[in-house]
Design an enzyme around this catalytic site. Structure first.
Site, PDB file in Angstrom:
ATOM      1  N   ASP A  36      -2.732   8.341   9.665  1.00 50.35           N
ATOM      2  CA  ASP A  36      -2.451   7.060  10.328  1.00 50.35           C
ATOM      3  C   ASP A  36      -2.747   5.914   9.372  1.00 50.35           C
ATOM      4  OD1 ASP A  36      -5.271   7.497  10.505  1.00 50.35           O
ATOM      5  OD2 ASP A  36      -5.426   6.056  12.148  1.00 50.35           O
ATOM      6  N   GLU A  58      -7.957   7.731  12.480  1.00 53.65           N
ATOM      7  CA  GLU A  58      -9.116   7.220  11.720  1.00 53.65           C
ATOM      8  C   GLU A  58      -9.217   5.706  11.822  1.00 53.65           C
ATOM      9  OE1 GLU A  58     -11.667   5.895   8.402  1.00 53.65           O
ATOM     10  OE2 GLU A  58      -9.628   5.312   8.850  1.00 53.65           O
TER      11      GLU A  58
HETATM   12  N1  BES Z   1     -10.562   4.436   3.699  1.00 55.38           N
HETATM   13  C1  BES Z   1     -11.313   3.549   4.514  1.00 55.38           C
HETATM   14  C2  BES Z   1     -12.804   3.551   4.250  1.00 55.38           C
HETATM   15  C3  BES Z   1     -13.248   3.144   2.868  1.00 55.38           C
HETATM   16  C4  BES Z   1     -12.494   2.337   2.052  1.00 55.38           C
HETATM   17  C5  BES Z   1     -14.465   3.578   2.431  1.00 55.38           C
HETATM   18  C6  BES Z   1     -12.951   2.000   0.796  1.00 55.38           C
HETATM   19  C7  BES Z   1     -14.928   3.230   1.191  1.00 55.38           C
HETATM   20  C8  BES Z   1     -14.159   2.430   0.365  1.00 55.38           C
HETATM   21  C9  BES Z   1     -11.081   3.895   5.970  1.00 55.38           C
HETATM   22  O1  BES Z   1      -9.767   4.188   6.265  1.00 55.38           O
HETATM   23  C10 BES Z   1     -11.467   2.702   6.831  1.00 55.38           C
HETATM   24  O2  BES Z   1     -10.907   1.663   6.691  1.00 55.38           O
HETATM   25  N2  BES Z   1     -12.456   2.888   7.699  1.00 55.38           N
HETATM   26  C11 BES Z   1     -12.885   1.893   8.618  1.00 55.38           C
HETATM   27  C12 BES Z   1     -13.791   2.462   9.665  1.00 55.38           C
HETATM   28  C13 BES Z   1     -13.150   2.838  10.957  1.00 55.38           C
HETATM   29  C14 BES Z   1     -14.217   3.256  11.945  1.00 55.38           C
HETATM   30  C15 BES Z   1     -12.198   1.871  11.539  1.00 55.38           C
HETATM   31  C16 BES Z   1     -13.698   0.815   7.950  1.00 55.38           C
HETATM   32  O3  BES Z   1     -14.457   1.077   7.016  1.00 55.38           O
HETATM   33  O4  BES Z   1     -13.579  -0.325   8.399  1.00 55.38           O
HETATM   34 ZN    ZN Z   2      -8.845   5.344   5.090  1.00 52.52          ZN
END
Ligand code: BES
Ligand code: ZN
Length: 472
Positions: A100, A164
């Site tokens: 996604d 995710e």
């Molecule tokens: N890929 C990201 C997380 C990420 C990006 C970790 C860069 C470390 C470095 C992931 O898809 C994301 O955006 N996660 C969300 C959390 C989720 C609970 C919505 C975030 O970190 O905001």
């Molecule tokens: Zn991600």
């Protein structure tokens, strides 16, 4: 014996490199097919696209020689689950990723349309290129390479979710319900970043998250600000006053108990990070673009982003925002507030503390409602663990550079769930770069890193197969 192994390794790699070169264009094309499907999980109107995207992932898994691959329904968007033919003498590697993507808006700020992948200057542009389609697919292409050459050294399982970006609401229960199916020796994820171009990272920590929405209600309806102003509650003023009180002028969060469970930074860790060649001024100018950086007193920029908890307003709305001036006291105001968490903070506990403090700060003239959206724990492991050292060697070979030992500020809350339910270690081998605009217009991925990433995944599988800890 050692020498024979080395020679054998060289012969293998010559064959693998030739295969990768021959298939480079095809692998880019396959990524484009995925990128053309607008699999935006937060938007109900894309339900069909989510299914189409999951089916395309299955097709590419099948093509990689992984016959058992299926779209498994959940109460939300489907999970793609796949596994290679099981050989009992090999370790099992579980790959997690997400198909996604974030919504594309503001769409007018994209130089080329978000779902029409385009290559410019060695980078592929499009929503999901770096987060996470272009990253998880490297493992599928590594599997295809090794399977086609009859060299796959490990058992592979894939768990690729479609939720995710909205907090993985279905996956946690799914992992618990399918713990037997998911049984593996190690979890591998590519959904983070490298330390810098040409410099991979050995990532051993991620922050957690606690996300809430706040509603402040004043009167029953909007009111004329002349007739009523000064004598009735203004929920927007109130909300702003409350939010302002949640931090002091040193950048500390004032919520009682907020820092109680924060695991302090180790001196050794601070020293190691101070040795990284991080250029704050370059970061300010070229990555952030603000007049100055800011943050909690007593901590460096890296420490603030990797190892300290935060409180941020993601959005705030209410009242009149149209053109011109309308004199009105709004009936309601809203804010979305999130906290990044560090070990050993608990997401529910932090949400409860936040709710309590917001309600305590609120004037008796307003009603306040705080709703928990989603959250998850931080994740941390030792960079010296055997699987981490295997990952380090793999990255070293693929990028010809020693990986930097780092944590990151983003969150992948499901990592903590996987590692605790399955009782296995995790390797986070990110191939993104900090300036690749994830969650923003013009998201892109370096094609050099995409191809190096496929190689890194191949090296990683070989390294894991050779780990004495995993020898059967
Ligand atoms: N890929 C990201 C997380 C990420 C990006 C970790 C860069 C470390 C470095 C992931 O898809 C994301 O955006 N996660 C969300 C959390 C989720 C609970 C919505 C975030 O970190 O905001
Ligand atoms: Zn991600």
């Amino acid at each position: 014996m050692e020498r024979i192994n080395q020679l054998e390794g060289l012969v293998y790699m010559t064959e693998i490199n030739a295969y990768l070169e021959k298939n480079a264009a095809k692998f880019e094309e396959d990524l484009k097919v995925l990128l053309r499907i607008p699999s935006v999980s937060t938007d109900e109107s894309h339900k069909q696209d989510m299914l189409l995207c999951a089916q395309e992932v299955v097709r590419q898994l099948n093509e990689a020689g992984i016959a058992k691959a299926e779209v498994m329904p959940t109460p939300g968007h489907p999970i793609v689950y796949a596994e290679s033919e099981f050989k009992p003498d090999r370790p099992t590697v579980l790959v997690y990723g997400h198909y996604d993507v974030q919504p594309e808006d503001p769409v007018e700020e994209w130089e080329t349309p978000p779902f029409e992948p385009t290559i410019r200057d060695g980078k592929i542009y499009g929503r999901g290129t770096s987060d996470d389609k272009g990253q998880f697919i490297i493992h599928v292409k590594a599997a295809k390479t090794l399977n086609d050459l009859h060299m796959l050294p490990v058992n592979l399982k894939f768990c690729l979710e479609g939720e995710e970006e909205c907090g993985s609401p279905s996956l946690e229960q799914w992992i618990i319900d399918h713990a037997d199916l998911l049984k593996a020796d190690v979890l591998v994820i590519s959904d983070t970043t490298m330390y810098a171009p040409g410099k991979p990272s050995l990532l051993y920590g991620l922050r957690g998250l606690s996300y809430v929405e706040v509603e402040v209600k004043g009167g029953d309806g909007d009111m004329h600000s002349g007739m009523f102003g000064g004598a009735v509650p203004n929920p927007i003023n109130e909300l702003c006053r409350i939010i302002a009180a949640l931090k002091d002028d040193k950048g500390h969060i004032t919520i009682p108990g907020f820092y109680d469970k924060v695991r302090p930074l180790q001196d050794s860790e601070r020293q190691e990070w101070a040795q990284l060649d991080f250029d704050e001024e370059d970061f300010r100018q070229n990555v952030v673009g603000a007049k100055a950086l800011c943050g909690e007193e007593g901590f460096t920029c890296i420490e603030r982003r990797w190892a300290r908890p935060t409180l941020d307003v993601n959005g705030i709305w209410g009242g009149f925002t149209g053109e011109g001036a309308k004199t009105v006291i709004p009936a309601r105001a809203y804010a979305k507030i999130s906290c990044r968490l560090v070990p050993d903070q608990d997401d529910r506990e932090i949400a409860d503390l936040l709710e309590k403090e917001i309600k305590r700060l609120a004037d008796p003239s307003v009603e306040v409602k705080v709703t928990f959206h989603h959250g998850g724990s931080a994740w941390m492991t030792s960079p010296d663990a055997p699987v981490m050292q295997a990952a380090s060697r793999a990255a070293q070979k693929a990028w010809n550079a020693t990986p930097a030992r780092v944590r990151e500020g983003g969150s992948i809350p499901i990592v903590a769930t996987f590692t605790s339910v399955l009782q296995i270690p995790a390797i986070l081998m990110g191939i993104g770069l900090e300036d690749e605009q994830i969650h923003a217009p013009n998201e892109h991925l370096s094609l050099e890193n995409f191809h190096a990433g496929i190689k890194a995944s191949i090296y990683l599988m070989q390294e894991l197969a050779e780990l004495p800890e995993f020898k059967r």
